[in-house]
Design an enzyme around this catalytic site. Sequence first.
Site, PDB file in Angstrom:
ATOM      1  N   GLY A 196       5.913   8.158   1.556  1.00  0.00           N
ATOM      2  CA  GLY A 196       6.850   7.829   2.644  1.00  0.00           C
ATOM      3  C   GLY A 196       7.728   6.653   2.257  1.00  0.00           C
ATOM      4  O   GLY A 196       8.954   6.682   2.419  1.00  0.00           O
ATOM      5  N   HIS A 197       7.097   5.611   1.721  1.00  0.00           N
ATOM      6  CA  HIS A 197       7.875   4.452   1.259  1.00  0.00           C
ATOM      7  C   HIS A 197       8.824   4.861   0.130  1.00  0.00           C
ATOM      8  O   HIS A 197       9.968   4.412   0.067  1.00  0.00           O
ATOM      9  CB  HIS A 197       6.943   3.366   0.726  1.00  0.00           C
ATOM     10  CG  HIS A 197       6.001   2.796   1.751  1.00  0.00           C
ATOM     11  ND1 HIS A 197       4.642   2.964   1.681  1.00  0.00           N
ATOM     12  CD2 HIS A 197       6.225   2.067   2.863  1.00  0.00           C
ATOM     13  CE1 HIS A 197       4.066   2.355   2.698  1.00  0.00           C
ATOM     14  NE2 HIS A 197       4.996   1.803   3.440  1.00  0.00           N
ATOM     15  N   ARG A 235      -2.434   3.253   6.628  1.00  0.00           N
ATOM     16  CA  ARG A 235      -3.703   3.224   7.353  1.00  0.00           C
ATOM     17  C   ARG A 235      -4.539   4.480   7.117  1.00  0.00           C
ATOM     18  O   ARG A 235      -5.744   4.462   7.392  1.00  0.00           O
ATOM     19  CB  ARG A 235      -3.462   3.080   8.853  1.00  0.00           C
ATOM     20  CG  ARG A 235      -2.872   1.746   9.230  1.00  0.00           C
ATOM     21  CD  ARG A 235      -2.494   1.733  10.697  1.00  0.00           C
ATOM     22  NE  ARG A 235      -1.579   0.651  10.986  1.00  0.00           N
ATOM     23  CZ  ARG A 235      -1.946  -0.593  11.267  1.00  0.00           C
ATOM     24  NH1 ARG A 235      -3.208  -0.892  11.337  1.00  0.00           N
ATOM     25  NH2 ARG A 235      -1.061  -1.524  11.508  1.00  0.00           N
ATOM     26  N   ALA A 272       0.868  -1.187   0.000  1.00  0.00           N
ATOM     27  CA  ALA A 272       0.000   0.000   0.000  1.00  0.00           C
ATOM     28  C   ALA A 272       0.907   1.240   0.000  1.00  0.00           C
ATOM     29  O   ALA A 272       0.811   2.124   0.851  1.00  0.00           O
ATOM     30  CB  ALA A 272      -0.957   0.014   1.190  1.00  0.00           C
ATOM     31  N   LEU A 273       1.786   1.267  -0.976  1.00  0.00           N
ATOM     32  CA  LEU A 273       2.898   2.217  -0.972  1.00  0.00           C
ATOM     33  C   LEU A 273       2.462   3.667  -1.155  1.00  0.00           C
ATOM     34  O   LEU A 273       1.550   3.959  -1.926  1.00  0.00           O
ATOM     35  CB  LEU A 273       3.901   1.837  -2.065  1.00  0.00           C
ATOM     36  CG  LEU A 273       4.480   0.427  -1.930  1.00  0.00           C
ATOM     37  CD1 LEU A 273       5.459   0.153  -3.062  1.00  0.00           C
ATOM     38  CD2 LEU A 273       5.158   0.226  -0.581  1.00  0.00           C
ATOM     39  N   GLN A 278       2.834  -9.880  13.220  1.00  0.00           N
ATOM     40  CA  GLN A 278       2.988  -8.640  13.987  1.00  0.00           C
ATOM     41  C   GLN A 278       1.658  -7.932  14.237  1.00  0.00           C
ATOM     42  O   GLN A 278       1.630  -6.877  14.866  1.00  0.00           O
ATOM     43  CB  GLN A 278       3.980  -7.695  13.301  1.00  0.00           C
ATOM     44  CG  GLN A 278       3.466  -7.033  12.041  1.00  0.00           C
ATOM     45  CD  GLN A 278       4.577  -6.277  11.331  1.00  0.00           C
ATOM     46  OE1 GLN A 278       5.522  -6.871  10.805  1.00  0.00           O
ATOM     47  NE2 GLN A 278       4.507  -4.959  11.332  1.00  0.00           N
ATOM     48  N   GLN A 328      10.108   0.954  16.501  1.00  0.00           N
ATOM     49  CA  GLN A 328      10.454  -0.175  15.636  1.00  0.00           C
ATOM     50  C   GLN A 328      11.895  -0.038  15.144  1.00  0.00           C
ATOM     51  O   GLN A 328      12.653  -1.011  15.143  1.00  0.00           O
ATOM     52  CB  GLN A 328       9.487  -0.208  14.452  1.00  0.00           C
ATOM     53  CG  GLN A 328       9.870  -1.164  13.350  1.00  0.00           C
ATOM     54  CD  GLN A 328       8.825  -1.185  12.246  1.00  0.00           C
ATOM     55  OE1 GLN A 328       7.741  -1.725  12.439  1.00  0.00           O
ATOM     56  NE2 GLN A 328       9.133  -0.605  11.097  1.00  0.00           N
ATOM     57  N   ASP A 354       8.293   5.167  12.417  1.00  0.00           N
ATOM     58  CA  ASP A 354       8.121   4.060  13.368  1.00  0.00           C
ATOM     59  C   ASP A 354       9.366   4.020  14.255  1.00  0.00           C
ATOM     60  O   ASP A 354      10.217   3.130  14.126  1.00  0.00           O
ATOM     61  CB  ASP A 354       7.917   2.751  12.599  1.00  0.00           C
ATOM     62  CG  ASP A 354       6.654   2.794  11.754  1.00  0.00           C
ATOM     63  OD1 ASP A 354       5.572   2.575  12.299  1.00  0.00           O
ATOM     64  OD2 ASP A 354       6.750   3.110  10.550  1.00  0.00           O
TER      65      ASP A 354
HETATM   66  P1  AMP Z   1       5.065  -0.160   6.509  1.00  0.00           P
HETATM   67  O1  AMP Z   1       4.740  -0.529   5.089  1.00  0.00           O
HETATM   68  O2  AMP Z   1       4.033   0.707   7.149  1.00  0.00           O
HETATM   69  O3  AMP Z   1       5.482  -1.348   7.337  1.00  0.00           O
HETATM   70  O4  AMP Z   1       6.342   0.758   6.429  1.00  0.00           O
HETATM   71  C1  AMP Z   1       7.501   0.344   5.735  1.00  0.00           C
HETATM   72  C2  AMP Z   1       8.611   1.312   6.025  1.00  0.00           C
HETATM   73  O5  AMP Z   1       8.223   2.618   5.587  1.00  0.00           O
HETATM   74  C3  AMP Z   1       8.927   1.419   7.528  1.00  0.00           C
HETATM   75  O6  AMP Z   1      10.337   1.493   7.688  1.00  0.00           O
HETATM   76  C4  AMP Z   1       8.238   2.710   7.910  1.00  0.00           C
HETATM   77  O7  AMP Z   1       8.860   3.345   9.012  1.00  0.00           O
HETATM   78  C5  AMP Z   1       8.403   3.539   6.641  1.00  0.00           C
HETATM   79  N1  AMP Z   1       7.391   4.603   6.590  1.00  0.00           N
HETATM   80  C6  AMP Z   1       6.050   4.458   6.747  1.00  0.00           C
HETATM   81  N2  AMP Z   1       5.440   5.663   6.681  1.00  0.00           N
HETATM   82  C7  AMP Z   1       6.416   6.581   6.468  1.00  0.00           C
HETATM   83  C8  AMP Z   1       6.417   8.016   6.310  1.00  0.00           C
HETATM   84  N3  AMP Z   1       5.321   8.721   6.354  1.00  0.00           N
HETATM   85  N4  AMP Z   1       7.619   8.613   6.116  1.00  0.00           N
HETATM   86  C9  AMP Z   1       8.766   7.889   6.065  1.00  0.00           C
HETATM   87  N5  AMP Z   1       8.828   6.545   6.204  1.00  0.00           N
HETATM   88  C10 AMP Z   1       7.672   5.896   6.408  1.00  0.00           C
END
Ligand code: AMP
Length: 299
Positions: A36-37, A188, A32-33, A61, A154, A151
């Site tokens: 941020g990703h 989310r 769900a990129l 998790q 994490q 995170d």
């Molecule tokens: P997730 O897909 O939510 O597990 O996130 C994957 C990676 O993207 C993790 O290292 C998160 O910390 C990072 N991430 C998620 N949201 C953001 C954001 N808004 N800005 C920067 N990195 C992010």
Amino acid sequence: MSVLRSVAALRSYVAAARAGGRLVGLVPTMGALHAGHLALLDAARAECDVVVASIFVNPTQFDRADDLERYPRDEARDIERLAGAGCDALFAPAREEMYPPGFATTVHVGEVTGRFEGAVRGAEHFNGVATVVTKLLCACLPDVAYFGRKDAQQLHVIRRLVSDLNIPVRVASVATVRDSDGLALSSRNELLTDAERLRARAMPDGLAAAAAALRSGERDAAAIAAAARAAMTARGADVEYVAVVDPGTFTPVEHADGDVLVAVAARVGAVRLIDNETFAPAAADATRTTDTSEVATAA
Ligand code: AMP
């Protein structure tokens, strides 16, 4: 872009790249990129010759079955985005590839995992994160792995396990990408209704209130947390915690004398949101530290 479904295919892809002397970066995600990703991907592309992303919605998790079920998934769109962002390979394994029958090993990081996210989501949450990240790092063996500071706890857990288990990978962190209203991008966010989206401003509001308290000279962590909590509640969020911690150890502080990380978690309707900022109270105006200057804003 190559799409790899098995650990064996990932291993031979990365081995070939490394044999050619190329530096490999890994960006682990749950799909769900969003921008941020893609910021993690950009950081990887800037430093590495070959960039591998992974998409795996890790069931172990999730503390709630409904949360796992509702988690947004759109692999076709993700593949398009990754290819467009210059990703070289995607590792997208099925659940059985990561957890085959008989799987019985858990990586447990002690101490820090019992607090905040670990306390709200239960011990299994960080066990799930630590186990899947260890598996991804061992399967890929990248030179550098990229994680978001969004995170923060994490990231702390991952740094701990990489150091404790002597995994030969450098952990790099990337600043949080926010929308124009200050809300940190999150997969989310897609689940928020329009009305909830307004209430979700509780997150940047809480952090702004903590910043304002620090700027006004407040150093008592409980008072800083209370200011953040009040701002979040005023926006209509159900606050789960406001943590004021030492950014190096993630342990709570009583006085914000050095740099502090303020982490907030709240529910807005059925959606759970987290965010954090690091502040330098010693600076004349107690403005945010490096985090803010590096924060990117989503287009
Ligand atoms: P997730 O897909 O939510 O597990 O996130 C994957 C990676 O993207 C993790 O290292 C998160 O910390 C990072 N991430 C998620 N949201 C953001 C954001 N808004 N800005 C920067 N990195 C992010």
